[in-house]
Design a protein around this motif. Structure first.
Motif, PDB file in Angstrom:
ATOM      1  N   ALA A 230       0.809  -1.219   0.000  1.00 43.33           N
ATOM      2  CA  ALA A 230       0.000   0.000   0.000  1.00 43.33           C
ATOM      3  C   ALA A 230       0.841   1.268   0.000  1.00 43.33           C
ATOM      4  CB  ALA A 230      -0.922  -0.005   1.212  1.00 43.33           C
ATOM      5  N   THR A 231       0.210   2.356  -0.402  1.00 40.27           N
ATOM      6  CA  THR A 231       0.879   3.665  -0.407  1.00 40.27           C
ATOM      7  C   THR A 231      -0.038   4.732   0.188  1.00 40.27           C
ATOM      8  OG1 THR A 231       0.035   4.044  -2.628  1.00 40.27           O
ATOM      9  CG2 THR A 231       2.268   3.179  -2.465  1.00 40.27           C
ATOM     10  N   ASP A 232      -1.124   4.311   0.849  1.00 37.71           N
ATOM     11  CA  ASP A 232      -2.110   5.269   1.358  1.00 37.71           C
ATOM     12  C   ASP A 232      -1.710   5.805   2.737  1.00 37.71           C
ATOM     13  OD1 ASP A 232      -2.423   2.880   2.635  1.00 37.71           O
ATOM     14  OD2 ASP A 232      -4.611   2.933   2.651  1.00 37.71           O
ATOM     15  N   GLY A 233      -2.579   6.611   3.305  1.00 46.71           N
ATOM     16  CA  GLY A 233      -2.343   7.135   4.646  1.00 46.71           C
ATOM     17  C   GLY A 233      -1.483   8.392   4.639  1.00 46.71           C
ATOM     18  N   GLY A 234      -1.116   8.824   5.828  1.00 41.87           N
ATOM     19  CA  GLY A 234      -0.333  10.050   5.973  1.00 41.87           C
ATOM     20  C   GLY A 234       1.127   9.817   5.643  1.00 41.87           C
TER      21      GLY A 234
END
Ligand SMILES: [Zn+2]
Length: 390
Positions: free
Chosen positions: A335-339
């Protein structure tokens, strides 16, 4: 000073009991240091200051000889507790109830630091010698400025000839169970602070004034007009969000001279801070070039550019280790999401992957970590060390 105890749950509790709200340390790094020293690590407490930010305590610790160099990066600082009265237990009491360890920092990310220390201790007990090097990069400033933390530890390490081959960052990345999701990149973040200036006047005499709010609205509309992109195989679409609009007009019969807005953009690898600044400049030019009586200025805060690590050896080792512990054959989601996280600095030095507990209560009231998750994460970290140095 807490006792030396390598049980990952007890060690997490010792860390949570230090109220290390950035940039305070309150003994948290001493807990880390005393445990690492007991295993035989060389410890270098590093205090950095300057560059327009507060002073920060950090720790670099290393053990081993020549060979592959494995680094673990984490932070011991935590965000403020908010309204303490809303907490079920005092936020730094590290109370365990019904299999949950409550406290600020329990999920983000003191338990991970504890798990890695415990896993390293077990690994060294079992193998006596490390066929390479293990280092810990622990900062007291991940949650705020991140100026005198990880970037400066990395510079210091580089100056002292420490070269990392791979780095595991222990931020809470998992979703439904520990190990189902790792992070191989992050979106970037930039904020724009716009100020539109017009001419103040009576709302009844609009021909003698120039309404700044109207032009700000035009600008914001053009910024939101169409999405920046549709995303790609590695990233979600970039997101443009108005954080606030401030005119501060207290009456109805005055046309406001000044109108302000803040826009935050979380962007993928199809953009950079520079390309977005250019994009904003073009929007402003289009709207304001033809206006005689209104203008727009802005400042910006470019927190982080996006990055993506092509999964390599570290991903393979992590993926194998997770399936050996969980018994699941599927590879963890990349994944590459989030803050943002400090991985954005480490990626300039070596392959970096983030793997930690489930991300569900961090920064909230009643933050907690499941004790069974802490036990599982320690086992996965141990397995990673074992497979990495095999
Ligand atoms: Zn964190």
């Amino acid at each position: 000073m807490s006792e030396i105890n390598f049980d990952p749950i007890v060690l997490t509790q010792s860390l949570v009991k230090c109220s290390s709200v950035t940039p305070k340390d309150e003994g948290a790094l001493k807990v880390v240091e005393s445990h690492l020293k007991a295993i035989g690590f060389d410890c270098y407490p590093l205090t950095f200051s300057g560059n327009g930010s507060y002073e920060v305590k950090n720790l670099f610790a290393t053990i081993g000889n020549n060979g592959k160099h494995f680094a673990y990066a984490g932070h011991t600082d935590v965000v403020p507790v908010g309204n303490e009265n809303s907490w079920k237990f005092p936020p730094f009491s590290a109370t365990i109830e019904d299999g949950r360890l409550y406290g600020r920092g329990s999920e983000d990310m003191k338990s991970s630091v504890a798990c890695f220390i415990s896993a390293t201790k077990r690994y060294i007990d079992e193998y006596n010698e490390i066929p390479g090097k293990i280092s810990l990069i622990i900062t007291g400033d991940e949650e705020r400025d991140s100026v005198n933390g990880t970037p400066k530890i990395l510079e210091w390490a580089s100056k002292n000839n420490y070269k990392f081959d791979h780095c595991l960052v222990g931020e809470p990345t998992s979703k439904n169970e520990v190990g189902d999701k790792v992070k191989i990149g992050r979106r970037g973040s930039i904020s724009f602070f716009f100020q539109v200036k017009g001419i103040q006047g009576h709302t009844a005499n609009s021909h003698l004034a120039e309404n700044s709010a109207h032009h700000l609205v035009s600008l914001l509309n053009s910024i939101l007009e169409k999405p920046l992109d549709e995303g790609n195989e590695n990233f979600l679409p970039s997101s443009v969000q108005i954080a606030t609009i401030d005119i501060g007009n207290t009456v109805q019969n005055v046309i406001p001279e000044l109108s302000k807005a803040t826009v935050n953009i979380r962007f993928n690898d199809m953009h950079s801070s520079d390309s977005l600044i250019q994009w904003v400049n073009d929007k402003i030019e289009k709207i304001f070039a033809k206006l005689e009586n209104a203008s727009c200025t802005y400042t910006y805060d470019a927190n982080a550019d996006s990055f993506l690590n092509k999964p390599g050896l570290l991903y393979d080792v992590i993926s194998k280790s997770i399936s050996e512990i969980t018994g699941k054959n599927s590879n963890p989601e990349k994944a590459t999401d989030g803050g943002t996280s400090d991985a954005r600095y480490i990626k300039n030095y070596c392959e970096v992957i983030e793997l930690g507990l489930r991300n569900h209560t961090l920064h909230k009231v009643d933050e907690f970590a499941y004790t069974e998750d802490i036990i599982k994460l320690e086992k996965i970290y141990f397995q990673i060390l074992q497979n990495y140095f095999k």
